[in-house]
Scaffold this motif. Structure first.
Motif, PDB file in Angstrom:
ATOM      1  N   ARG A   1      39.886  44.772  34.865  1.00 29.25           N
ATOM      2  CA  ARG A   1      40.310  45.899  35.700  1.00 29.25           C
ATOM      3  C   ARG A   1      40.370  45.466  37.173  1.00 29.25           C
ATOM      4  O   ARG A   1      41.376  45.632  37.842  1.00 29.25           O
ATOM      5  CB  ARG A   1      39.347  47.070  35.511  1.00 29.25           C
ATOM      6  N   THR A   2      39.273  44.855  37.646  1.00 30.09           N
ATOM      7  CA  THR A   2      39.201  44.493  39.064  1.00 30.09           C
ATOM      8  C   THR A   2      40.304  43.524  39.466  1.00 30.09           C
ATOM      9  O   THR A   2      40.997  43.728  40.455  1.00 30.09           O
ATOM     10  CB  THR A   2      37.836  43.831  39.367  1.00 30.09           C
TER      11      THR A   2
ATOM     12  N   THR B   1      35.498  45.036  32.878  1.00 34.00           N
ATOM     13  CA  THR B   1      35.353  45.187  34.327  1.00 34.00           C
ATOM     14  C   THR B   1      36.173  44.130  35.067  1.00 34.00           C
ATOM     15  O   THR B   1      36.872  44.419  36.042  1.00 34.00           O
ATOM     16  CB  THR B   1      33.872  45.030  34.734  1.00 34.00           C
TER      17      THR B   1
ATOM     18  N   ASP C   1      31.069  44.678  45.781  1.00 32.56           N
ATOM     19  CA  ASP C   1      30.409  44.592  44.471  1.00 32.56           C
ATOM     20  C   ASP C   1      30.682  43.254  43.789  1.00 32.56           C
ATOM     21  O   ASP C   1      29.919  42.808  42.947  1.00 32.56           O
ATOM     22  CB  ASP C   1      30.781  45.769  43.565  1.00 32.56           C
ATOM     23  N   ILE C   2      31.764  42.598  44.157  1.00 30.16           N
ATOM     24  CA  ILE C   2      32.004  41.256  43.615  1.00 30.16           C
ATOM     25  C   ILE C   2      31.246  40.221  44.427  1.00 30.16           C
ATOM     26  O   ILE C   2      30.593  39.327  43.896  1.00 30.16           O
ATOM     27  CB  ILE C   2      33.516  40.955  43.592  1.00 30.16           C
TER      28      ILE C   2
ATOM     29  N   GLU D   1      44.128  44.574  39.031  1.00 38.26           N
ATOM     30  CA  GLU D   1      44.645  45.393  40.146  1.00 38.26           C
ATOM     31  C   GLU D   1      44.967  44.542  41.372  1.00 38.26           C
ATOM     32  O   GLU D   1      45.974  44.722  42.029  1.00 38.26           O
ATOM     33  CB  GLU D   1      43.592  46.435  40.548  1.00 38.26           C
ATOM     34  N   ARG D   2      44.088  43.589  41.680  1.00 36.95           N
ATOM     35  CA  ARG D   2      44.274  42.801  42.909  1.00 36.95           C
ATOM     36  C   ARG D   2      45.388  41.773  42.794  1.00 36.95           C
ATOM     37  O   ARG D   2      46.112  41.511  43.744  1.00 36.95           O
ATOM     38  CB  ARG D   2      42.988  42.051  43.258  1.00 36.95           C
TER      39      ARG D   2
END
Ligand code: XMP
Length: 546
Positions: free
Chosen positions: A282-283, A279, A403-404, A286-287
């Motif tokens: 992925r997060t 997770t 969500d973070i 992308e950023r």
């Protein structure tokens, strides 16, 4: 040391800590009025306190008596500097004692809720003038509840002071010398049990001291970004990403300050929760694109933890190994002599005894106490002055996904401090599965950290679950499954409500939810035959088991 003057935006209020359990809460309450506030130890020399140019000073409560041997004092010259001062409980008694009032040592203890009778606020709202002590109780009802917790009390206000309020036991429950802008209250305005406490503190900050409400999420971000820029200059930095909110916000701030000159490194220490490495990758992949790097270091962490029982040793090992991995990564990236950005927050600093003399070391947090002496990277901690809710506000301001921002806190040493005794791969696997069940069921029931309300809890900010997780105490017990005797692990479920992690209440979760969690864990997680629920609060327990 404290966060330091570079973090200050707007006016600064200093709380001199005389050892009360509520000292930190005072700082939080001041900040809730959007005024920046820090705790300082009572050993801070007056010259240094004045050099910080506080707009106001608050003297906290404390367990001592002014008559006790070795009772904490402060340089009485403080009262002649023209700085507005508010003494709370012990702070008020000290003020009375040093300025010639009369303090009774004593038997007339008051503890708990008491009715406060305001004796000098009889002007209509809005008609009070600055220079009149009753400004402290401006817009406060004449009779109101307050929270008392003291042995000694002020019997007579010092010369030049006027009495503002009393209770059945305290003839001088509040006093003021408005000319010198010195105020004192015997009760605790910072606790929720004093319903008008917020207003009273606000009156002191704005009407007495003339503070301006400039400490906002924008200014928190501005202060953090400026701190990174000032420290790193035109150099480069590396940031440790754990996937938790603190490091994510620190990374976002550093990214705003440095752009491409920042490399974010995510170290998988093998102590993360189920599916977490994927997770996070992925997060942030992308950023942050090319600035993001994932390192699988689980093997070396687990090797160093083999056979280690002592919780403090585990914390130190994880902390040291973290720094090593970063240093190696920094070298690989050509960042030698560069900087390490960390998401250390204010409670971490205080809990690790970082504000000298303020707090005893309860646990060494891996990102503070665990730091090895020799580091080849300079340290930048842009969240060092922020409480958790401020970190979250800053995160939203920086545009991080909810969500973070609303993730529950996860300790740096990860699952290693949720397994009592030595960490093994097998125990990690058991704990991960059990923990996933706890998280899933609690979130499905609507009690998740992202704002769900826990039943049966009251008080400001205490109405959402702060953390919920599984612990593996490493004990085994006898059970029966089918017709077979089993001898397997117990899983403990821990769920707490809290405002900042400094204190916490065990959550009164519905029994049917606990029942669902227990039966799902026992039927789906191998090697577990019993589930217990932890019903202790902090204090006397801590949130984590180690
Ligand atoms: P305790 O167990 O002391 O925890 O009541 C208070 C809060 O701090 C978190 N915690 C840590 N966070 N590094 C961290 O970043 C650590 O070493 C650490 N130890 C505890 C804990 O999860 C709780 O929210």
């Amino acid at each position: 040391m404290g966060p330091g003057p570079t973090s200050v935006v707007g006016d600064l209020v200093l709380v001199v800590d005389f050892g009360a359990q509520y000292s930190q809460l005072i700082a939080r309450r001041v900040r809730e009025h959007k005024v920046y506030c820090e705790l300082v130890p009572r050993s801070l020399p007056l010259s240094e306190l004045v050099a910080r140019r506080p707009k106001a000073v608050i003297l906290s409560g404390g367990p001592a008596s002014v008559y006790g041997s070795g009772a904490p004092r402060y340089d009485p010259a403080l009262f002649g500097m023209g700085i507005p001062i508010l003494g709370i409980c012990y702070g008020m008694q000290l003020m009375a004692f040093l300025l010639g009032g009369q303090v009774e040592h004593g038997d007339r203890r008051e503890y708990g809720r008491t009715t406060l009778e305001v004796t000098k606020a009889d002007r209509p709202a809005g008609a009070v003038e600055a220079g009149d002590g009753s400004v402290l109780f401006s817009d406060v009802e004449k009779r109101t509840e307050c929270w008392m917790s003291h042995g000694d009390l002020v019997l007579q206000a010092p010369p030049g002071f006027e009495v503002l309020a009393r209770t059945a036991n305290s003839p001088v429950a509040a006093f003021a010398d408005p000319g010198r802008r010195l105020y004192g209250v015997q009760f605790h305005p910072e606790v929720v049990h004093t319903p008008q406490g917020r207003r009273i503190l606000g009156n002191f900050l704005f009407k007495v001291a003339g503070c301006r409400p400039l400490w906002t999420p924008e200014s928190m971000v501005e202060a953090g970004v400026r701190e990174v820029r000032e420290k790193v200059g035109d150099g480069r930095a590396i940031v440790a990403l754990s996937g938790g909110v603190d490091s994510a916000v620190a990374a976002a701030m550093a990214h705003r300050a440095l752009g491409e000159r920042l490399t974010a490194v995510f170290v998988d220490h093998g102590l993360l929760r189920k599916d977490e490495p994927e997770t996070v990758a992925r997060t942030f992949g992308e950023r942050l694109g090319g600035s993001f790097l994932a390192v699988d270091a689980s093997g070396r962490f687990l090797r160093r933890l083999t056979g280690v029982r002592d919780p403090e040793r585990k914390r130190k090992i994880v902390g040291e190994e973290f720094i090593r991995v970063f240093e190696e990564e920094a070298r690989r990236q050509g960042l030698v002599g560069g900087f390490l950005v960390q998401g250390t927050t204010y409670p971490d600093v205080i809990e690790s005894g970082g504000v000298a003399g303020v707090a005893a070391v309860i646990k060494s947090h891996h990102n503070v106490g665990g730091l090895p002496q020799r580091m080849t990277l300079g340290l930048v901690e842009p969240l060092r002055s922020l409480f958790k809710d401020e970190v979250r506000a800053a995160g939203l301001e920086l545009g991080l996904p909810p969500d973070i921002v609303w993730r529950q806190p996860f300790p740096g040493p990860g699952l290693s401090i949720r397994i009592v005794g030595p960490v093994t791969r097998k125990k990690l696997a058991v704990l991960r599965e059990a923990d996933a069940v706890v998280t899933e069921e609690i979130e499905r029931a609507g009690f998740g950290s992202a704002g769900g309300a826990a039943p049966g809890t009251a008080g400001a900010g205490a109405d959402r679950l702060w953390q919920y997780f599984a612990v593996l105490p490493g004990v085994r017990s006898v059970g029966v499954m089918g017709d077979e005797r089993t001898y397997a692990y117990t899983i403990v479920v821990r769920a707490v409500t809290s405002e900042d992690g400094m204190t916490a209440d065990w959550a009164r979760l519905p029994h049917d939810l606990l029942e669902r969690i227990a039966s799902r864990i026992v039927s789906t997680v191998p090697y577990v035959n019993r589930v217990a629920y932890d019903v202790t609060s902090k204090p006397p327990s801590t949130i984590e088991w180690e």
